[in-house]
Design an enzyme around this catalytic site. Structure first.
Site, PDB file in Angstrom:
ATOM      1  N   GLY A  23      50.175  41.695   0.023  1.00 23.58           N
ATOM      2  CA  GLY A  23      51.350  41.304  -0.774  1.00 23.58           C
ATOM      3  C   GLY A  23      52.398  40.629   0.103  1.00 23.58           C
ATOM      4  O   GLY A  23      52.345  40.696   1.331  1.00 23.58           O
ATOM      5  N   ASP A  44      44.029  46.466   0.813  1.00 24.24           N
ATOM      6  CA  ASP A  44      44.398  45.716  -0.403  1.00 24.24           C
ATOM      7  C   ASP A  44      43.129  45.440  -1.207  1.00 24.24           C
ATOM      8  O   ASP A  44      42.046  45.300  -0.640  1.00 24.24           O
ATOM      9  CB  ASP A  44      45.065  44.381  -0.040  1.00 24.24           C
ATOM     10  CG  ASP A  44      46.024  43.917  -1.120  1.00 24.24           C
ATOM     11  OD1 ASP A  44      47.240  43.903  -0.863  1.00 24.24           O
ATOM     12  OD2 ASP A  44      45.560  43.580  -2.232  1.00 24.24           O
ATOM     13  N   ASN A  45      43.270  45.338  -2.537  1.00 22.84           N
ATOM     14  CA  ASN A  45      42.113  44.959  -3.362  1.00 22.84           C
ATOM     15  C   ASN A  45      42.271  43.540  -3.909  1.00 22.84           C
ATOM     16  O   ASN A  45      41.483  43.116  -4.742  1.00 22.84           O
ATOM     17  CB  ASN A  45      41.907  45.954  -4.522  1.00 22.84           C
ATOM     18  CG  ASN A  45      43.076  45.943  -5.495  1.00 22.84           C
ATOM     19  OD1 ASN A  45      44.092  45.301  -5.238  1.00 22.84           O
ATOM     20  ND2 ASN A  45      42.934  46.649  -6.594  1.00 22.84           N
ATOM     21  N   THR A  48      46.682  41.190  -6.816  1.00 19.15           N
ATOM     22  CA  THR A  48      47.732  40.159  -6.832  1.00 19.15           C
ATOM     23  C   THR A  48      48.048  39.649  -5.419  1.00 19.15           C
ATOM     24  O   THR A  48      48.739  38.648  -5.276  1.00 19.15           O
ATOM     25  CB  THR A  48      49.055  40.690  -7.456  1.00 19.15           C
ATOM     26  OG1 THR A  48      49.413  41.911  -6.801  1.00 19.15           O
ATOM     27  CG2 THR A  48      48.912  40.924  -8.949  1.00 19.15           C
ATOM     28  N   LEU A  74      40.113  56.240  -1.145  1.00 22.18           N
ATOM     29  CA  LEU A  74      40.601  55.643   0.108  1.00 22.18           C
ATOM     30  C   LEU A  74      39.443  55.513   1.094  1.00 22.18           C
ATOM     31  O   LEU A  74      38.504  56.313   1.046  1.00 22.18           O
ATOM     32  CB  LEU A  74      41.667  56.536   0.734  1.00 22.18           C
ATOM     33  CG  LEU A  74      43.038  56.602   0.071  1.00 22.18           C
ATOM     34  CD1 LEU A  74      43.942  57.519   0.869  1.00 22.18           C
ATOM     35  CD2 LEU A  74      43.654  55.223  -0.037  1.00 22.18           C
ATOM     36  N   ALA A 129      57.486  52.727  -1.487  1.00 19.09           N
ATOM     37  CA  ALA A 129      58.255  51.518  -1.823  1.00 19.09           C
ATOM     38  C   ALA A 129      58.554  51.564  -3.311  1.00 19.09           C
ATOM     39  O   ALA A 129      57.774  51.109  -4.126  1.00 19.09           O
ATOM     40  CB  ALA A 129      57.455  50.279  -1.459  1.00 19.09           C
ATOM     41  N   TYR A 160      55.593  49.715 -15.154  1.00 25.46           N
ATOM     42  CA  TYR A 160      56.060  49.669 -13.762  1.00 25.46           C
ATOM     43  C   TYR A 160      57.200  50.671 -13.542  1.00 25.46           C
ATOM     44  O   TYR A 160      57.134  51.502 -12.634  1.00 25.46           O
ATOM     45  CB  TYR A 160      56.520  48.242 -13.455  1.00 25.46           C
ATOM     46  CG  TYR A 160      56.927  48.003 -12.021  1.00 25.46           C
ATOM     47  CD1 TYR A 160      56.035  48.216 -10.976  1.00 25.46           C
ATOM     48  CD2 TYR A 160      58.204  47.530 -11.698  1.00 25.46           C
ATOM     49  CE1 TYR A 160      56.404  47.982  -9.652  1.00 25.46           C
ATOM     50  CE2 TYR A 160      58.568  47.280 -10.385  1.00 25.46           C
ATOM     51  CZ  TYR A 160      57.683  47.509  -9.372  1.00 25.46           C
ATOM     52  OH  TYR A 160      58.041  47.266  -8.062  1.00 25.46           O
TER      53      TYR A 160
END
Ligand code: UDP
Length: 324
Positions: A23, A44-45, A48, A74, A129, A160
């Site tokens: 990201g 990360d996958n 986005t 994980l 975050a 979200y």
């Protein structure tokens, strides 16, 4: 007596795991820790995140990457020392909310849970975050950390907002129940190089439209406000919170506030563009005003946003010019 945080000059020998490393903000943070000498593990996958951000990080010899969906399972970090775990894997643009709402809710709930369990196991410091979205459409202005928010639990942003509120609650539960060493940052609007030009958020939209000579699309009458933080300033704020001793949430951002119409006019002026303005309907539950009160962070650190809006827009536009 000055009892503010003293930041380490080097993080050599320390291992930082960053979930969501492809990201825009997390990859900037990975680079920051690599430059301080830390070993960085990115996950990360690419739902986005951009592979190009990982390519850039892969030029550092201390960077290790796992393509992985953290809410499923994980990677095994058996026998590996991990000192810091940064939970930054959630898609965060309002255009993502209608397309991948379940993935967003799963990463902030099941994904955060797995990262917290790993932090407990490794005795690592954990940072969530979180977001200014936990305040919803705020009734107080500017927003302070003790404001508990005004969120619509079934609105278009709720996948979200509510899952980040859940992630904060889970983080505090691990702190209280298991003494995990946790931190929470509430990130306000941030922009900078490495954002996706088609991210859908206001700054990338306005810059790409201005560069192409297209009209800038203002949603509503443009009287709603936002406060924009340049990415390296945000990284500095997050680092200060990570190095603090306080598990309660900290707002991280830049308190300079602009209406959306002012934002559009300024970007046209800074980029010397001939674009005009087009007014489109305002999305439902779009927050009317948003500005962080950052006094809590400034009480414990020397944090000060350093990059002006004009400078930040120029640097971001230079990045986008190469990808248009
Ligand atoms: N916005 C706009 N035009 C755009 C994109 C966004 O007027 O092309 C507005 C949006 O309605 C909101 C603000 O800009 O009021 C910031 O939107 P963004 O998607 O960047 O993130 P938000 O702060 O709403 O999460």
């Amino acid at each position: 007596m000055n009892n503010k945080i003293i930041l380490p000059q080097s993080m050599e020998g320390q291992t930082v795991l960053v979930a969501g490393a492809a990201g825009f903000v997390p990859s900037t943070l990975c680079e920051f820790y690599l430059n301080l000498g830390a070993n960085v593990i990115g996950i990360d996958n690419f739902i986005t995140g951009s592979p190009s951000n990982i390519e850039l990080l892969s030029s550092y010899k201390n960077f290790e990457f796992h393509e992985n969906n953290i809410y499923e399972k994980l990677p095994s970090f058996k026998d590996q020392k991990i000192d810091f775990i940064l939970s930054m894997a959630s898609p965060a643009s309002p255009i993502d909310f209608s397309i991948i709402p379940i993935e967003i809710m799963r990463v902030n709930s099941e994904g955060t849970l797995k990262l917290l369990e790993l932090a407990r196991d490794k005795k690592a410091r954990f940072l969530e975050a979180s977001t200014s979205e936990v305040y919803g459409d705020p009734e107080i202005h500017p927003q302070t950390e003790d404001y508990v928010g005004h969120v619509n639990p079934i609105g278009p942003r709720s996948c979200y907002d509510e899952s980040k509120r859940f992630a904060e609650a889970m983080t505090m539960s691990f702190y209280h129940k298991y003494n995990v060493d946790t931190r929470i940052v509430r990130i306000f609007n941030t922009y900078g190089p490495r954002m996706r030009p088609n991210d859908g958020r206001v700054i990338p939209n306005f810059i790409t439209q201005a560069l192409r000579g297209e009209n800038l699309t203002i949603y509503g009458d443009g009287s709603q406000t936002r406060s924009y933080c340049y990415s390296t300033d945000l990284v500095n704020a997050i680092h200060n919170v990570l190095m603090s001793q306080d598990p309660t949430p900290f707002n991280c951002g830049n308190p300079d506030e602009y209406t959306i119409k002012e934002t559009a006019e300024l970007i046209i002026k800074i980029l010397n563009s001939k674009s005009g303005l087009t007014f489109l309907p305002l999305p439902k539950d779009d927050p009317k005003r948003r500005r962080p009160n950052i006094e809590k962070l400034q009480k414990i650190s020397d944090y000060e946003p350093l990059v002006s809006f004009e400078e930040g827009i120029r640097m971001t536009a230079d990045f986008f010019k190469n990808s248009l």
